[in-house]
Scaffold this motif. Structure first.
Motif, PDB file in Angstrom:
ATOM      1  N   PRO A   1       0.584  -0.996   0.176  1.00 29.34           N
ATOM      2  CA  PRO A   1       0.009  -0.207  -0.333  1.00 29.34           C
ATOM      3  C   PRO A   1       0.765   1.066  -0.034  1.00 29.34           C
ATOM      4  CG  PRO A   1      -0.103  -0.785   1.970  1.00 29.34           C
ATOM      5  CD  PRO A   1       0.883  -1.685   1.394  1.00 29.34           C
ATOM      6  N   THR A   2       0.559   2.276  -0.941  1.00 28.55           N
ATOM      7  CA  THR A   2       0.884   3.059  -1.186  1.00 28.55           C
ATOM      8  C   THR A   2       0.704   4.322   0.287  1.00 28.55           C
ATOM      9  OG1 THR A   2      -0.789   4.100  -1.656  1.00 28.55           O
ATOM     10  CG2 THR A   2       1.295   3.870  -3.286  1.00 28.55           C
ATOM     11  N   ALA A   3       1.614   5.255   1.122  1.00 32.46           N
ATOM     12  CA  ALA A   3       1.308   5.750   2.206  1.00 32.46           C
ATOM     13  C   ALA A   3      -0.246   6.959   1.975  1.00 32.46           C
ATOM     14  CB  ALA A   3       2.576   7.315   2.643  1.00 32.46           C
ATOM     15  N   SER A   4      -0.200   7.405   0.522  1.00 32.45           N
ATOM     16  CA  SER A   4      -0.993   8.242   1.015  1.00 32.45           C
ATOM     17  C   SER A   4      -2.595   7.461   0.711  1.00 32.45           C
ATOM     18  CB  SER A   4      -1.560   8.611  -0.938  1.00 32.45           C
ATOM     19  OG  SER A   4      -1.368   7.714  -1.970  1.00 32.45           O
ATOM     20  N   SER A   5      -2.678   6.450   0.092  1.00 34.83           N
ATOM     21  CA  SER A   5      -3.684   5.150   0.494  1.00 34.83           C
ATOM     22  C   SER A   5      -4.306   4.628   2.120  1.00 34.83           C
ATOM     23  CB  SER A   5      -3.422   4.305  -0.079  1.00 34.83           C
ATOM     24  OG  SER A   5      -2.777   3.000   0.181  1.00 34.83           O
ATOM     25  N   MET A   6      -3.010   5.130   2.714  1.00 34.42           N
ATOM     26  CA  MET A   6      -2.745   4.586   4.834  1.00 34.42           C
ATOM     27  C   MET A   6      -3.308   5.583   5.267  1.00 34.42           C
ATOM     28  SD  MET A   6       0.804   1.789   4.637  1.00 34.42           S
ATOM     29  CE  MET A   6       0.044   2.207   6.616  1.00 34.42           C
ATOM     30  N   GLY A   7      -3.709   6.748   4.335  1.00 38.76           N
ATOM     31  CA  GLY A   7      -3.531   8.623   4.997  1.00 38.76           C
ATOM     32  C   GLY A   7      -2.629   9.333   5.988  1.00 38.76           C
ATOM     33  N   GLY A   8      -1.521   9.347   4.970  1.00 37.93           N
ATOM     34  CA  GLY A   8      -0.474   9.508   5.243  1.00 37.93           C
ATOM     35  C   GLY A   8       0.812   8.924   5.645  1.00 37.93           C
TER      36      GLY A   8
ATOM     37  N   ASP B   1       3.820   7.338   7.813  1.00 35.44           N
ATOM     38  CA  ASP B   1       4.304   7.173   9.604  1.00 35.44           C
ATOM     39  C   ASP B   1       5.567   8.353   9.927  1.00 35.44           C
ATOM     40  OD1 ASP B   1       6.007   5.531   8.260  1.00 35.44           O
ATOM     41  OD2 ASP B   1       5.648   3.837   9.371  1.00 35.44           O
ATOM     42  N   ALA B   2       4.721   8.202  11.416  1.00 31.54           N
ATOM     43  CA  ALA B   2       6.609   8.803  12.176  1.00 31.54           C
ATOM     44  C   ALA B   2       7.298   8.534  12.186  1.00 31.54           C
ATOM     45  CB  ALA B   2       5.756   9.056  13.603  1.00 31.54           C
ATOM     46  N   CYS B   3       8.008   7.119  11.676  1.00 31.53           N
ATOM     47  CA  CYS B   3       9.531   6.845  11.370  1.00 31.53           C
ATOM     48  C   CYS B   3       9.725   7.129  10.287  1.00 31.53           C
ATOM     49  CB  CYS B   3       9.130   4.949  11.875  1.00 31.53           C
ATOM     50  SG  CYS B   3       9.252   4.501  12.808  1.00 31.53           S
ATOM     51  N   ASN B   4       8.805   7.470   9.403  1.00 30.08           N
ATOM     52  CA  ASN B   4       9.304   8.077   7.474  1.00 30.08           C
ATOM     53  C   ASN B   4       9.400   9.222   7.405  1.00 30.08           C
ATOM     54  OD1 ASN B   4       9.109   5.247   6.062  1.00 30.08           O
ATOM     55  ND2 ASN B   4       6.700   5.256   6.020  1.00 30.08           N
ATOM     56  N   ILE B   5       8.725   9.940   8.610  1.00 31.39           N
ATOM     57  CA  ILE B   5       8.874  11.387   8.189  1.00 31.39           C
ATOM     58  C   ILE B   5       9.877  11.576   9.476  1.00 31.39           C
ATOM     59  CG2 ILE B   5       8.380  13.530  10.422  1.00 31.39           C
ATOM     60  CD1 ILE B   5       5.493  12.430   9.654  1.00 31.39           C
ATOM     61  N   HIS B   6      10.611  10.970  10.357  1.00 27.67           N
ATOM     62  CA  HIS B   6      12.019  11.227  10.782  1.00 27.67           C
ATOM     63  C   HIS B   6      13.221  10.728   9.846  1.00 27.67           C
ATOM     64  CE1 HIS B   6      10.794  12.698  14.573  1.00 27.67           C
ATOM     65  NE2 HIS B   6       9.497  11.249  14.983  1.00 27.67           N
ATOM     66  N   SER B   7      13.074   9.863   9.014  1.00 21.42           N
ATOM     67  CA  SER B   7      13.865   9.454   8.420  1.00 21.42           C
ATOM     68  C   SER B   7      14.219  10.377   6.965  1.00 21.42           C
ATOM     69  CB  SER B   7      13.749   8.260   7.969  1.00 21.42           C
ATOM     70  OG  SER B   7      14.456   7.705   6.460  1.00 21.42           O
ATOM     71  N   LYS B   8      13.334  10.878   6.770  1.00 26.79           N
ATOM     72  CA  LYS B   8      13.309  11.627   5.196  1.00 26.79           C
ATOM     73  C   LYS B   8      13.725  12.621   5.921  1.00 26.79           C
ATOM     74  CE  LYS B   8      11.852  13.738   1.384  1.00 26.79           C
ATOM     75  NZ  LYS B   8      12.696  13.717   0.948  1.00 26.79           N
TER      76      LYS B   8
END
Length: 59
Positions: free
Chosen positions: A38-45, A47-54
């Motif tokens: 599933p893509t991030a947009s289909s999951m509603g955004g 997650d926190a780990c991906n935001i920090h990793s980015k």
């Protein structure tokens, strides 16, 4: 302890001559796996780990 110190000094000397070490991570996703995941947009955004990793990758 002396061996570790000499090793650290040697690593620094190599870094000075050859330049700093860089690590590049590459990810290869097959088409079958990409279709099932599933893509991030289909999951509603994202997650926190991906935001920090980015945030670390943007630096």
């Amino acid at each position: 302890m002396a061996f570790g110190t000499r090793s650290a000094v040697a690593h620094r000397a190599v870094d000075v001559v050859l330049g700093p070490r860089t690590i590049q991570h590459e990810t290869a996703v097959s088409e079958a796996t990409a279709a099932l995941a599933p893509t991030a947009s289909s999951m509603g955004g994202a997650d926190a780990c991906n935001i920090h990793s980015k945030a670390f990758q943007d630096i």
